[in-house]
Enzyme design. Structure first.
Site, PDB file in Angstrom:
ATOM      1  CB  CYS A  76     -12.607  47.782  44.807  1.00 49.38           C
ATOM      2  SG  CYS A  76     -12.249  46.139  44.114  1.00 49.38           S
ATOM      3  CG  HIS A 177     -13.431  46.004  49.009  1.00 47.36           C
ATOM      4  ND1 HIS A 177     -14.517  46.643  48.470  1.00 47.36           N
ATOM      5  CD2 HIS A 177     -13.001  45.124  48.085  1.00 47.36           C
ATOM      6  CE1 HIS A 177     -14.754  46.160  47.261  1.00 47.36           C
ATOM      7  NE2 HIS A 177     -13.846  45.240  47.007  1.00 47.36           N
ATOM      8  CD  GLU A 179     -15.806  48.428  51.355  1.00 48.07           C
ATOM      9  OE1 GLU A 179     -16.207  47.770  50.381  1.00 48.07           O
ATOM     10  OE2 GLU A 179     -14.817  49.201  51.302  1.00 48.07           O
TER      11      GLU A 179
END
EC number: 4.3.2.10
Length: 195
Positions: A76, A177, A179
């Protein structure tokens, strides 16, 4: 494998660490140059503003990242820091690893920031996308972007095309992202770790 998450004091550090734990690794979060320089793989996460992230990076870390020869994944804002300058606050100098500016996204009938799930293009035969399908969704949260350019290896459409994944030498960046992107995000990180 020695994995280091560079400490930018951003809110997604622990979620990146948790995802790497799920993949069977035990990463270290650090802002120490001696620890970072010993890493096999590096992560540069980022949430927030380019100006605050650049202030968090000590001067010796800026040089260390710029001269890094190990695979490093910017996430990001971390990806945006690889650019030459951010248009945020009338211009914030970033790491200048790729000679491309980071621009505020333009309004094209879609709300800004770009927040939520979107797809990315999957190029043919690129190891970073092994096991990821063309219509898999990834989670985005950003108002600035790197336009499609020579280092773009995947793009996303949100009323405008922008770079969703970049690669320059050993520097990789994802605007989304991983994650927070479920199995596709986890697979992409796994592929990065297997470089």
């Amino acid at each position: 494998m020695n994995i280091v998450i560079i400490d930018t004091n951003c809110s997604n550090l622990l979620s990146v660490k948790t995802m790497l734990h799920r993949l069977g690794h035990n990463p270290i979060i650090s802002d120490r140059a001696d620890v970072i320089s010993q890493a096999d793989k590096l992560f540069l996460p980022g949430v927030g503003t380019a100006s605050s992230a650049m202030k968090q990076l000590k001067k010796n870390l800026i040089t260390l990242i710029q001269n890094c020869t190990k695979p490093i994944l910017g996430i990001c804002l971390g990806m945006q820091l690889f650019g030459s300058i951010s248009s945020e606050n009338n211009g914030v100098n970033t790491l200048n690893i790729i000679h491309t500016p980071v621009k505020r996204m333009q309004y094209h009938g879609f709300p800004l920031p770009h927040m939520g799930w979107n797809t990315i293009t999957i190029p043919k035969k690129h190891f970073l996308f092994y096991g990821i399908k063309e219509n898999d969704y990834f989670y985005f949260a950003h108002s600035y972007c790197i336009k499609v350019c020579s280092v773009t290896i995947s793009q996303t459409n949100y009323g405008q095309l922008f770079s969703s994944v970049i690669k320059y030498k050993n520097f990789f960046g994802v605007q989304f992202h991983p994650e927070k992107s479920g199995m596709p995000g986890q697979q992409l990180v796994k592929n990065f770790l297997e470089i």
